[in-house]
Design a protein around this motif. Sequence first.
Motif, mmCIF file in Angstrom:
data_model
loop_
_atom_site.group_PDB
_atom_site.id
_atom_site.type_symbol
_atom_site.label_atom_id
_atom_site.label_comp_id
_atom_site.label_asym_id
_atom_site.label_seq_id
_atom_site.Cartn_x
_atom_site.Cartn_y
_atom_site.Cartn_z
ATOM 1 N N PRO A 220 0.828 -1.215 0.000
ATOM 2 C CA PRO A 220 0.000 0.000 0.000
ATOM 3 C C PRO A 220 0.858 1.259 0.000
ATOM 4 C CG PRO A 220 -0.743 -1.567 1.670
ATOM 5 C CD PRO A 220 0.590 -2.058 1.189
ATOM 6 N N LEU A 221 0.264 2.350 -0.454
ATOM 7 C CA LEU A 221 0.957 3.637 -0.415
ATOM 8 C C LEU A 221 1.021 4.177 1.008
ATOM 9 C CD1 LEU A 221 -0.625 5.292 -3.581
ATOM 10 C CD2 LEU A 221 1.730 4.502 -3.340
ATOM 11 N N GLY A 222 -0.041 3.965 1.784
ATOM 12 C CA GLY A 222 -0.060 4.444 3.176
ATOM 13 C C GLY A 222 -1.311 5.227 3.477
ATOM 14 N N VAL A 223 -1.207 6.556 3.530
ATOM 15 C CA VAL A 223 -2.354 7.431 3.788
ATOM 16 C C VAL A 223 -2.537 8.361 2.594
ATOM 17 C CG1 VAL A 223 -3.383 9.159 5.313
ATOM 18 C CG2 VAL A 223 -1.928 7.365 6.270
ATOM 19 N N ILE A 224 -3.741 8.363 2.058
ATOM 20 C CA ILE A 224 -4.044 9.178 0.881
ATOM 21 C C ILE A 224 -5.013 10.281 1.276
ATOM 22 C CG2 ILE A 224 -4.968 9.177 -1.459
ATOM 23 C CD1 ILE A 224 -4.233 6.208 -1.623
ATOM 24 N N ALA A 225 -4.643 11.526 1.006
ATOM 25 C CA ALA A 225 -5.538 12.663 1.217
ATOM 26 C C ALA A 225 -6.290 12.919 -0.083
ATOM 27 C CB ALA A 225 -4.737 13.900 1.617
ATOM 28 N N ILE A 226 -7.610 12.969 0.002
ATOM 29 C CA ILE A 226 -8.427 13.170 -1.189
ATOM 30 C C ILE A 226 -9.262 14.419 -0.988
ATOM 31 C CG2 ILE A 226 -10.141 12.138 -2.726
ATOM 32 C CD1 ILE A 226 -9.151 9.397 -1.473
ATOM 33 N N ILE A 227 -9.056 15.409 -1.847
ATOM 34 C CA ILE A 227 -9.737 16.693 -1.761
ATOM 35 C C ILE A 227 -10.650 16.805 -2.976
ATOM 36 C CG2 ILE A 227 -9.470 19.199 -1.679
ATOM 37 C CD1 ILE A 227 -6.531 16.985 -0.767
ATOM 38 N N TYR A 228 -11.939 17.011 -2.738
ATOM 39 C CA TYR A 228 -12.878 16.969 -3.853
ATOM 40 C C TYR A 228 -14.043 17.922 -3.618
ATOM 41 C CZ TYR A 228 -14.991 13.591 -0.564
ATOM 42 O OH TYR A 228 -15.494 12.970 0.556
ATOM 43 N N GLU A 229 -14.815 18.121 -4.681
ATOM 44 C CA GLU A 229 -15.938 19.046 -4.651
ATOM 45 C C GLU A 229 -17.232 18.321 -4.969
ATOM 46 O OE1 GLU A 229 -13.911 23.136 -6.388
ATOM 47 O OE2 GLU A 229 -14.522 21.574 -7.803
ATOM 48 N N SER A 230 -18.274 18.699 -4.321
ATOM 49 C CA SER A 230 -19.656 18.395 -4.687
ATOM 50 C C SER A 230 -20.049 16.926 -4.680
ATOM 51 C CB SER A 230 -19.998 18.986 -6.058
ATOM 52 O OG SER A 230 -19.935 20.377 -6.006
ATOM 53 N N ARG A 231 -19.341 16.073 -5.411
ATOM 54 C CA ARG A 231 -19.820 14.716 -5.640
ATOM 55 C C ARG A 231 -19.689 13.824 -4.403
ATOM 56 N NH1 ARG A 231 -16.674 13.732 -11.324
ATOM 57 N NH2 ARG A 231 -17.763 15.325 -12.541
ATOM 58 N N PRO A 232 -20.784 13.525 -3.718
ATOM 59 C CA PRO A 232 -20.690 12.644 -2.540
ATOM 60 C C PRO A 232 -20.281 11.222 -2.898
ATOM 61 C CG PRO A 232 -22.735 13.913 -2.536
ATOM 62 C CD PRO A 232 -22.124 14.086 -3.891
ATOM 63 N N ASN A 233 -20.527 10.805 -4.137
ATOM 64 C CA ASN A 233 -20.139 9.440 -4.515
ATOM 65 C C ASN A 233 -18.637 9.231 -4.391
ATOM 66 O OD1 ASN A 233 -20.127 11.161 -7.081
ATOM 67 N ND2 ASN A 233 -19.014 9.328 -7.751
ATOM 68 N N VAL A 234 -17.861 10.303 -4.490
ATOM 69 C CA VAL A 234 -16.409 10.188 -4.349
ATOM 70 C C VAL A 234 -16.059 9.674 -2.953
ATOM 71 C CG1 VAL A 234 -14.216 11.450 -4.349
ATOM 72 C CG2 VAL A 234 -15.970 11.987 -6.051
ATOM 73 N N THR A 235 -16.851 10.033 -1.972
ATOM 74 C CA THR A 235 -16.610 9.587 -0.601
ATOM 75 C C THR A 235 -16.589 8.062 -0.525
ATOM 76 O OG1 THR A 235 -17.684 11.580 0.248
ATOM 77 C CG2 THR A 235 -17.463 9.727 1.768
ATOM 78 N N VAL A 236 -17.576 7.433 -1.125
ATOM 79 C CA VAL A 236 -17.666 5.974 -1.095
ATOM 80 C C VAL A 236 -16.633 5.341 -2.021
ATOM 81 C CG1 VAL A 236 -19.163 4.002 -1.599
ATOM 82 C CG2 VAL A 236 -20.087 6.026 -0.437
ATOM 83 N N ASP A 237 -16.500 5.872 -3.224
ATOM 84 C CA ASP A 237 -15.517 5.325 -4.169
ATOM 85 C C ASP A 237 -14.121 5.326 -3.554
ATOM 86 O OD1 ASP A 237 -17.600 5.156 -5.941
ATOM 87 O OD2 ASP A 237 -16.933 6.798 -7.232
ATOM 88 N N ALA A 238 -13.743 6.450 -2.973
ATOM 89 C CA ALA A 238 -12.403 6.589 -2.402
ATOM 90 C C ALA A 238 -12.198 5.634 -1.241
ATOM 91 C CB ALA A 238 -12.180 8.031 -1.953
ATOM 92 N N ALA A 239 -13.184 5.561 -0.357
ATOM 93 C CA ALA A 239 -13.049 4.683 0.805
ATOM 94 C C ALA A 239 -12.936 3.223 0.378
ATOM 95 C CB ALA A 239 -14.244 4.872 1.741
ATOM 96 N N ALA A 240 -13.769 2.802 -0.564
ATOM 97 C CA ALA A 240 -13.751 1.401 -1.008
ATOM 98 C C ALA A 240 -12.419 1.035 -1.641
ATOM 99 C CB ALA A 240 -14.891 1.154 -1.988
ATOM 100 N N LEU A 241 -11.920 1.880 -2.512
ATOM 101 C CA LEU A 241 -10.655 1.592 -3.180
ATOM 102 C C LEU A 241 -9.497 1.615 -2.201
ATOM 103 C CD1 LEU A 241 -11.160 3.550 -6.503
ATOM 104 C CD2 LEU A 241 -10.911 1.084 -6.268
ATOM 105 N N CYS A 242 -9.529 2.558 -1.265
ATOM 106 C CA CYS A 242 -8.439 2.634 -0.290
ATOM 107 C C CYS A 242 -8.437 1.414 0.625
ATOM 108 C CB CYS A 242 -8.540 3.925 0.521
ATOM 109 S SG CYS A 242 -8.016 5.400 -0.396
ATOM 110 N N VAL A 243 -9.600 1.016 1.108
ATOM 111 C CA VAL A 243 -9.657 -0.152 1.987
ATOM 112 C C VAL A 243 -9.157 -1.393 1.262
ATOM 113 C CG1 VAL A 243 -11.211 -1.726 3.200
ATOM 114 C CG2 VAL A 243 -11.472 0.748 3.488
#
Length: 415
Positions: A114-137
Amino acid sequence: MESEVVVKARAAKMGAQELALVGTDTKNKALAYLADELERQSARIIEANHLDIAAARNNGLSEAMLDRLKLTEQRIHDMAAGVRQVIELSDPVGRCLEEWDRPNGLHICKVTVPLGVIAIIYESRPNVTVDAAALCVKSGNACVLRGGSEAIHSNTALVAVIKEALKAAGLNPDIVGLLENTDRALVKELLTLRQYIDLAIPRGGAGLIRMVVETATVPCVETGSGVCHVYVDKDADLDMAVRIIENAKVSRPSTCNAMETLLVHESVLAPLMKKLVPVMKQDCVEMRGDDLARSVDSAVLAAEEADWETEYNALVMSIRTVSSLEEALEHIRRYSTHHSEAIVTDNPETAEAFLRSVDSAAVYVNASTRFTDGFEFGFGAEIGISTQKLHVRGPMGLEALVSYKYVVRGQGQIR
């Protein structure tokens, strides 16, 4: 007193060290629970989203941004489907990419980590919250999420469901953190926490991406805005071209893979416009074109220089007439954001020349640019679409979220 950023970034770092050792079955268990709970708790999530939508309307947010912000039963179902697709994908962690023996007897293996800890900064789209969490986990990474203030209620509800899923699987819930303080100053602090953050990924408009790239002292992937082109060649099937153009522009104009500029070979301009203009009028698309395009149909407004470099994210498109493939390519070289470009042609030689010459993350022949998407590419959910060349390019799925280390085994060798 430490800021929320430091507290959550440190907790994510500690959680990442634990997650890196977790097996595939446990990670998949958390994701399965997440997918089920997203659908089961959809009413709760939509209720929170309604608060964001109402506030956004009062604040004069554009229709394009409102569309990005909105959650529906179908969009939540799609998010859950994306999570389930991630479950089906191979775990990218712990694979031996290659191995070899040295003459001195050392055995070397290149192993994904794994890379470690990924900071994800985004606008508007709540689906990014789930997409990012699923891929990171699934890829063994912790993440610190900072969504836009306009989506704070939606993101808070979604992260609550995510943390429930992590706890249910016996995982540390701190591996997914959400910055609930929407002060923009905290974003800059997050982007400079080199002791905790291993990679930053922005998702949003050109302004957000530029801010992150220019501010970050941690490694950063530039996910570019999408000034995407469709070129209709002189040898194109015009009925096919109209279908592709409509899909690329209209299916979801607020996305970065939507077409913004249509390039048309002058020899097919008139017959194409005869077929296309009624469709675009029906779809309420505003067309802005050069003099030739305007001379063919009065519905086309005058385009200005700024139109060629604008990502509208709305039902607006620009139309430019070209005399050759070379002229189309030159326009793309000048104005492209290196996201996605398409050609419509029945000439295989022209198609191959286009594929070789266009320097973008995704290049299409006889298909819509809207396919530039992690789900459509079979990656499950995506964490962004990279328009740079290091370390990843295009839709970023699981494989983009791991690095590697060399594992070397010996029997007492010294140098």
